[in-house]
Design a protein around this motif. Sequence first.
Motif, PDB file in Angstrom:
ATOM      1  N   GLU A 186       1.318   1.862 -11.437  1.00 47.36           N
ATOM      2  CA  GLU A 186       0.755   3.192 -11.198  1.00 47.36           C
ATOM      3  C   GLU A 186      -0.446   3.447 -12.102  1.00 47.36           C
ATOM      4  N   VAL A 187      -0.377   2.992 -13.337  1.00 47.24           N
ATOM      5  CA  VAL A 187      -1.520   3.134 -14.250  1.00 47.24           C
ATOM      6  C   VAL A 187      -2.713   2.357 -13.706  1.00 47.24           C
ATOM      7  N   GLY A 188      -2.481   1.161 -13.217  1.00 47.05           N
ATOM      8  CA  GLY A 188      -3.557   0.354 -12.635  1.00 47.05           C
ATOM      9  C   GLY A 188      -4.183   1.021 -11.425  1.00 47.05           C
ATOM     10  N   LYS A 189      -3.354   1.612 -10.557  1.00 45.52           N
ATOM     11  CA  LYS A 189      -3.874   2.329  -9.391  1.00 45.52           C
ATOM     12  C   LYS A 189      -4.697   3.531  -9.820  1.00 45.52           C
ATOM     13  N   GLY A 190      -4.261   4.211 -10.859  1.00 48.76           N
ATOM     14  CA  GLY A 190      -5.004   5.366 -11.361  1.00 48.76           C
ATOM     15  C   GLY A 190      -6.353   4.976 -11.919  1.00 48.76           C
ATOM     16  N   ILE A 191      -6.395   3.881 -12.653  1.00 50.27           N
ATOM     17  CA  ILE A 191      -7.657   3.407 -13.217  1.00 50.27           C
ATOM     18  C   ILE A 191      -8.610   3.003 -12.097  1.00 50.27           C
ATOM     19  N   THR A 192      -8.098   2.316 -11.083  1.00 53.24           N
ATOM     20  CA  THR A 192      -8.926   1.907  -9.944  1.00 53.24           C
ATOM     21  C   THR A 192      -9.480   3.125  -9.213  1.00 53.24           C
ATOM     22  N   ALA A 193      -8.645   4.137  -8.990  1.00 54.96           N
ATOM     23  CA  ALA A 193      -9.102   5.345  -8.306  1.00 54.96           C
ATOM     24  C   ALA A 193     -10.148   6.077  -9.139  1.00 54.96           C
ATOM     25  N   PHE A 194      -9.962   6.113 -10.443  1.00 58.03           N
ATOM     26  CA  PHE A 194     -10.938   6.761 -11.322  1.00 58.03           C
ATOM     27  C   PHE A 194     -12.278   6.051 -11.256  1.00 58.03           C
ATOM     28  N   LYS A 195     -12.263   4.721 -11.333  1.00 62.36           N
ATOM     29  CA  LYS A 195     -13.513   3.953 -11.260  1.00 62.36           C
ATOM     30  C   LYS A 195     -14.204   4.165  -9.924  1.00 62.36           C
TER      31      LYS A 195
END
Length: 77
Positions: free
Chosen positions: A32-41
């Motif tokens: 979930e943290v990885g998905k959040g970082i990807t969405a932020f970028k």
Amino acid sequence: MLNNIGPAGLLLIAIVVLVLFGRGKIASLMGEVGKGITAFKRGVKDQAEEIENASTTAPDDGSRARDVTPRAERDNA
């Protein structure tokens, strides 16, 4: 305080976290943290492209910002 932890302390903290939350819960949390970082970028990239496109194409329909400062103040500045 963090300078005094050292590798052994970090290992101990990792073991305690693993025992408390379990391997599956930690793996899903990191996903979930990885998905959040990807969405932020992606959001930052899209916003930068939108700003770049807006700055290269100036609208001629009168929707651009205009100076609404009273004339007396504008002349004194």
